[in-house]
Design an enzyme around this catalytic site. Structure first.
Site, short mmCIF file in Angstrom:
data_model
loop_
_atom_site.label_atom_id
_atom_site.label_comp_id
_atom_site.label_asym_id
_atom_site.label_seq_id
_atom_site.Cartn_x
_atom_site.Cartn_y
_atom_site.Cartn_z
N GLU A 95 76.91 -8.13 61.46
CA GLU A 95 77.63 -8.83 62.52
C GLU A 95 78.64 -9.79 61.87
OE1 GLU A 95 75.55 -11.79 65.01
OE2 GLU A 95 76.22 -10.60 66.72
N GLU A 106 67.33 -13.20 71.22
CA GLU A 106 68.56 -12.43 71.38
C GLU A 106 69.36 -12.66 70.12
OE1 GLU A 106 71.93 -11.74 71.34
OE2 GLU A 106 72.49 -12.80 73.20
N CYS A 122 77.89 -12.18 71.11
CA CYS A 122 76.77 -11.34 70.64
C CYS A 122 77.02 -9.89 70.97
CB CYS A 122 75.44 -11.79 71.22
SG CYS A 122 75.50 -12.95 72.55
N LYS A 127 67.83 -27.53 72.69
CA LYS A 127 68.51 -27.98 71.47
C LYS A 127 69.78 -27.15 71.34
CE LYS A 127 69.30 -27.48 67.52
NZ LYS A 127 70.68 -27.33 67.00
#
Ligand code: NAI
Ligand code: MG
Length: 491
Positions: free
Chosen positions: A393, A260, A294, A185
């Site tokens: 983040e 992750e 990331c 997906k």
């Protein structure tokens, strides 16, 4: 762009799901508009799949797994299919890079770099799957014990929008090499390249039903996929909050997961470092892909004697950075969507309000289309380590500097966030390189360098809130399989 996308693309670039080797629309017929971040204009559409479509895809993957031949094929044969996929990605590299850049707004140079890495993933896993083997274990007298590495079965891959081609390749390469079948997906903002890769996988000889792609929103297709009882293992890259939701959904069926979940990765620069060598790396690690990485190096910890020197040099470089359309191939492209732009702008506004000094801003190209989601890079100095900017983040071109005094404080600051994905240490002192690399809590530590997302061969994954499980390299093959122990009683 139309002709070579013939099986997935009808009039107006209407892309399809790929289930059991066939292009199919969502059962509801609902669609999601696909806009290009560089100008905000809609140029394609994808199916808005729901639970019924997920069920169809999982059943196809289940059938393909249970009936073979994929899961029973010798590993070397599966490897050859992946090697052919690597060659097909190379052959269609220009088309894939163009599609990726248009879908995500990334500069064409980055789109090409993503294709190169994608090739390397399929090449690596094409050659690695038949190198994984079990053990024989000294056990009781009269027994022989051995282990096999077996596929989980149906693997669900929920993929983010920042590096769609690459992240799909690291998931699919490892999962397929071990004999799993897949339901992928991709993110609603960047699904096109996944559909194209699944098509190329068929051409590479990967049997129908092994590599399925369904597009749709996370809350619909993503949630249904993570909770589906026909899924044996879930792998996800994205935000910690969505990671929690996916783990909770997978827990209903007690399924394994790889997570992750991003980072707040520090680069530690000591006064004895080769500063000239470090500067371009420090800038690139946050500017690459517009900071939507990331492993972006979003915090720079600088030893006090060289703080001013480095801050000044970075400010000079930041003030020259320019964001613009992907075709213009400037320092950075547009951000993925208006929500992401708002998020990044929110962090910057809050930091300004809190009185954190802005050392420099880059710019948006004067001729960039007004409808694009551009954000001028920002450099902040002397950031309070407890500020949101230091802890969360941002996922945009925003860099924070932190002065420190001595090794102890450097390590403490580096470890002072909930994340632990990547870090780097810049110093010429060999003993310190080892000490600091060992004390920093991060899944990857670079010494006198930094690889934002780089290194197909290198195990990658987080400590703490950055997640668990490992991707890339041989480690991913262990994540994508389970050990079976067989014990023979032969007296
Ligand atoms: P997200 O984590 O929600 O989206 C990533 C993927 O998860 C997409 O495919 C999405 O459709 C899917 N998803 C969303 N909700 C789901 C659910 N309930 N169940 C199953 N799947 C679901 O990330 P989003 O909202 O697009 O971005 C927000 C922030 O997340 C970013 O600003 C960034 O900080 C972080 N992020 C980190 C990434 C990384 O590589 N570590 C990648 C993307 C986002
Ligand atoms: Mg898009």
């Amino acid at each position: 762009m139309g002709s070579h996308l013939s099986t997935t693309v009808a009039e107006g670039l209407a892309f399809m799901n790929l289930i059991d080797g066939k292009p199919v629309d969502a059962l509801s017929g609902a669609r999601i508009d696909v806009a290009c971040p560089s100008d905000g204009k809609v140029f394609a559409s994808i199916p808005a799949s729901g639970a019924a479509d997920v069920d169809r895809a999982v059943k196809a993957a289940r059938r393909a797994f249970d009936s073979g031949p994929w899961s029973r094929m010798p590993a070397v044969e599966r490897g050859r299919c992946l090697t052919r996929l690597f060659q097909l990605v190379e052959k269609h590299g220009d088309e894939l890079a163009a599609l990726e850049s248009r879908d995500t707004g990334k500069p064409v140079r980055q789109g090409r770099a993503d294709v190169t890495a994608t090739m390397r993933y399929y090449e690596f896993y094409g050659g690695a799957g038949d190198k994984i083997h079990g053990d024989t274990i000294p056990f009781l007298p009269g027994y022989t014990a051995l282990t096999l590495r077996e596929p989980h079965g149906v693997v669900a891959g929920i993929i983010p929008w920042n590096y769609p081609l690459q992240i799909l390749a690291r998931v699919a390469g490892a999962a397929l090499a071990m004999g799993n079948t897949l339901v992928v997906k991709p993110a609603e903002d960047a699904s096109l390249s996944a559909i194209r890769i699944a098509e190329l996988a068929l051409e590479a000889g990967i049997p129908e039903g092994v590599f399925n792609v369904i597009t749709g929103y996370g809350r619909d297709a993503g949630a249904a996929l993570s909770a589906h009882p026909g899924v044996d293992y879930v792998t996800f890259t994205g935000s910690p909050m969505t990671g929690t939701a996916i783990q909770q959904a997978a827990a209903v069926n007690n399924r394994g997961v790889t997570m992750e979940l991003g980072g707040k990765s520090p680069q530690i620069v000591f006064a004895d470092a080769d500063i000239e060598a470090a500067l371009p790396v420090l800038v690139n690690a946050i500017i690459q892909n517009g900071g939507q990485t990331c492993s972006a190096g979003s915090r720079i910890l600088i030893e006090k004697p060289v703080y001013e020197q480095i801050a000044t040099a970075l400010a000079e470089r930041f003030s020259k950075l320019t964001a613009g359309p992907h075709e213009a191939d400037l320092d950075l492209g547009a951000l993925i969507n208006p929500k992401q732009k708002e998020r990044v702008a929110g962090f910057v506004a809050a930091a300004e309000e809190a009185g954190i000094p802005v050392l420099a801003r880059g710019q948006v190209a004067a001729d960039a289309p007004a409808g694009g989601w551009y954000f001028a890079p920002a450099l902040f100095g002397a950031v309070d380590p407890k500020a949101a900017l230091a802890q969360e983040e941002v996922f945009g071109p925003v860099l924070s500097l932190f002065p420190f005094e001595g090794e102890e404080q450097a390590v403490a600051l580096a470890n002072d966030t909930e994340f632990g994905l990547v870090a780097s240490v810049w110093t010429r002192d060999g003993a310190r390189q080892h000490r600091v690399a060992k004390r920093v809590r991060a899944g990857q530590v670079f010494v006198n360098g930094y690889g934002a997302g780089g290194g197909i061969e290198l195990p990658f994954g987080g400590f703490k809130k950055s997640g668990h499980g490992r991707e890339k390299g041989f480690e991913a093959l262990y994540d994508m399989s389970a050990t079976k122990t067989i014990v023979f009683n032969h007296g």
